[in-house]
Design a protein around this motif. Structure first.
Motif, PDB file in Angstrom:
ATOM      1  N   ASP A   1      -1.686  10.446   1.800  1.00 15.80           N
ATOM      2  CA  ASP A   1      -0.590  10.011   2.668  1.00 15.80           C
ATOM      3  C   ASP A   1       0.247   8.986   1.904  1.00 15.80           C
ATOM      4  N   LEU A   2       1.305   9.460   1.272  1.00 17.31           N
ATOM      5  CA  LEU A   2       2.112   8.596   0.422  1.00 17.31           C
ATOM      6  C   LEU A   2       2.782   7.478   1.218  1.00 17.31           C
ATOM      7  N   TYR A   3       3.201   7.770   2.427  1.00 20.73           N
ATOM      8  CA  TYR A   3       3.824   6.748   3.270  1.00 20.73           C
ATOM      9  C   TYR A   3       2.846   5.600   3.529  1.00 20.73           C
ATOM     10  N   ALA A   4       1.627   5.945   3.883  1.00 22.96           N
ATOM     11  CA  ALA A   4       0.617   4.913   4.146  1.00 22.96           C
ATOM     12  C   ALA A   4       0.285   4.141   2.872  1.00 22.96           C
ATOM     13  N   THR A   5       0.247   4.838   1.755  1.00 23.41           N
ATOM     14  CA  THR A   5      -0.046   4.178   0.482  1.00 23.41           C
ATOM     15  C   THR A   5       1.032   3.161   0.141  1.00 23.41           C
ATOM     16  N   ILE A   6       2.277   3.535   0.358  1.00 16.89           N
ATOM     17  CA  ILE A   6       3.376   2.613   0.065  1.00 16.89           C
ATOM     18  C   ILE A   6       3.278   1.368   0.944  1.00 16.89           C
ATOM     19  N   ARG A   7       2.852   1.549   2.170  1.00 13.70           N
ATOM     20  CA  ARG A   7       2.738   0.406   3.081  1.00 13.70           C
ATOM     21  C   ARG A   7       1.509  -0.460   2.789  1.00 13.70           C
ATOM     22  N   THR A   8       0.399   0.161   2.402  1.00 10.97           N
ATOM     23  CA  THR A   8      -0.839  -0.604   2.242  1.00 10.97           C
ATOM     24  C   THR A   8      -1.168  -0.947   0.788  1.00 10.97           C
ATOM     25  N   ARG A   9      -0.766  -0.099  -0.141  1.00 10.10           N
ATOM     26  CA  ARG A   9      -1.054  -0.328  -1.565  1.00 10.10           C
ATOM     27  C   ARG A   9       0.238  -0.201  -2.361  1.00 10.10           C
ATOM     28  N   ASN A  10       1.205  -0.998  -1.975  1.00  9.48           N
ATOM     29  CA  ASN A  10       2.534  -0.894  -2.567  1.00  9.48           C
ATOM     30  C   ASN A  10       2.515  -1.101  -4.077  1.00  9.48           C
ATOM     31  N   ALA A  11       1.725  -2.025  -4.555  1.00 14.86           N
ATOM     32  CA  ALA A  11       1.680  -2.293  -6.002  1.00 14.86           C
ATOM     33  C   ALA A  11       1.206  -1.062  -6.770  1.00 14.86           C
ATOM     34  N   ASP A  12       0.240  -0.335  -6.221  1.00 14.94           N
ATOM     35  CA  ASP A  12      -0.242   0.886  -6.876  1.00 14.94           C
ATOM     36  C   ASP A  12       0.828   1.973  -6.870  1.00 14.94           C
ATOM     37  N   ALA A  13       1.547   2.083  -5.763  1.00 15.91           N
ATOM     38  CA  ALA A  13       2.622   3.075  -5.669  1.00 15.91           C
ATOM     39  C   ALA A  13       3.740   2.745  -6.653  1.00 15.91           C
ATOM     40  N   VAL A  14       4.082   1.480  -6.765  1.00 13.92           N
ATOM     41  CA  VAL A  14       5.120   1.061  -7.709  1.00 13.92           C
ATOM     42  C   VAL A  14       4.653   1.294  -9.146  1.00 13.92           C
ATOM     43  N   ALA A  15       3.390   1.042  -9.428  1.00 12.57           N
ATOM     44  CA  ALA A  15       2.856   1.282 -10.775  1.00 12.57           C
ATOM     45  C   ALA A  15       2.938   2.772 -11.127  1.00 12.57           C
ATOM     46  N   ALA A  16       2.619   3.638 -10.179  1.00 14.52           N
ATOM     47  CA  ALA A  16       2.722   5.086 -10.414  1.00 14.52           C
ATOM     48  C   ALA A  16       4.178   5.474 -10.663  1.00 14.52           C
ATOM     49  N   TYR A  17       5.074   4.930  -9.867  1.00 14.53           N
ATOM     50  CA  TYR A  17       6.505   5.201 -10.038  1.00 14.53           C
ATOM     51  C   TYR A  17       6.980   4.744 -11.419  1.00 14.53           C
TER      52      TYR A  17
END
Length: 110
Positions: free
Chosen positions: A64-80
């Protein structure tokens, strides 16, 4: 997340070609002998390595990418950010090695 992983796989497949016998961007870079000036590694190996790193970061995120962005934003930004490194290699280094000039045209009528 499924869509992001599928898009990533499509980019990697497009870069490497569907089979070894078909032309690909990787084959063109290798035929030209394109290398990184700092490391002297082939550019195609560097692009593939970066695509691998970005896939690892992308795979570490929850489905769930939406939930990941909300809860683990730093990890999502690192992947981006890892994906953007691959984009820069393809858009800047590869086009330069292939001798392609990219021009941006503003065609909004002014």
């Amino acid at each position: 997340m499924q869509l992001a992983a599928t898009a990533h796989a499509a980019v990697q497949l497009f870069f490497n070609g569907r089979s070894a016998s078909q032309p690909s961007l990787k084959a063109y870079l290798n035929a030209l002998g394109a290398k990184d000036s700092r490391t002297n590694q082939t550019l195609s190996d560097l692009v593939n390595a970066q695509l691998g790193v970005s896939y690892q970061k992308l795979s570490s995120l929850s489905p769930d990418l939406y939930a990941t962005i909300r809860t683990r934003n730093a990890d999502a930004v690192a992947a981006y950010n890892e994906m953007q490194k691959a984009v820069r290699m393809i858009k800047v280094d590869m086009t330069s090695a292939l001798g392609i000039t990219v021009t941006y045209v503003d065609n909004d009528g002014d």
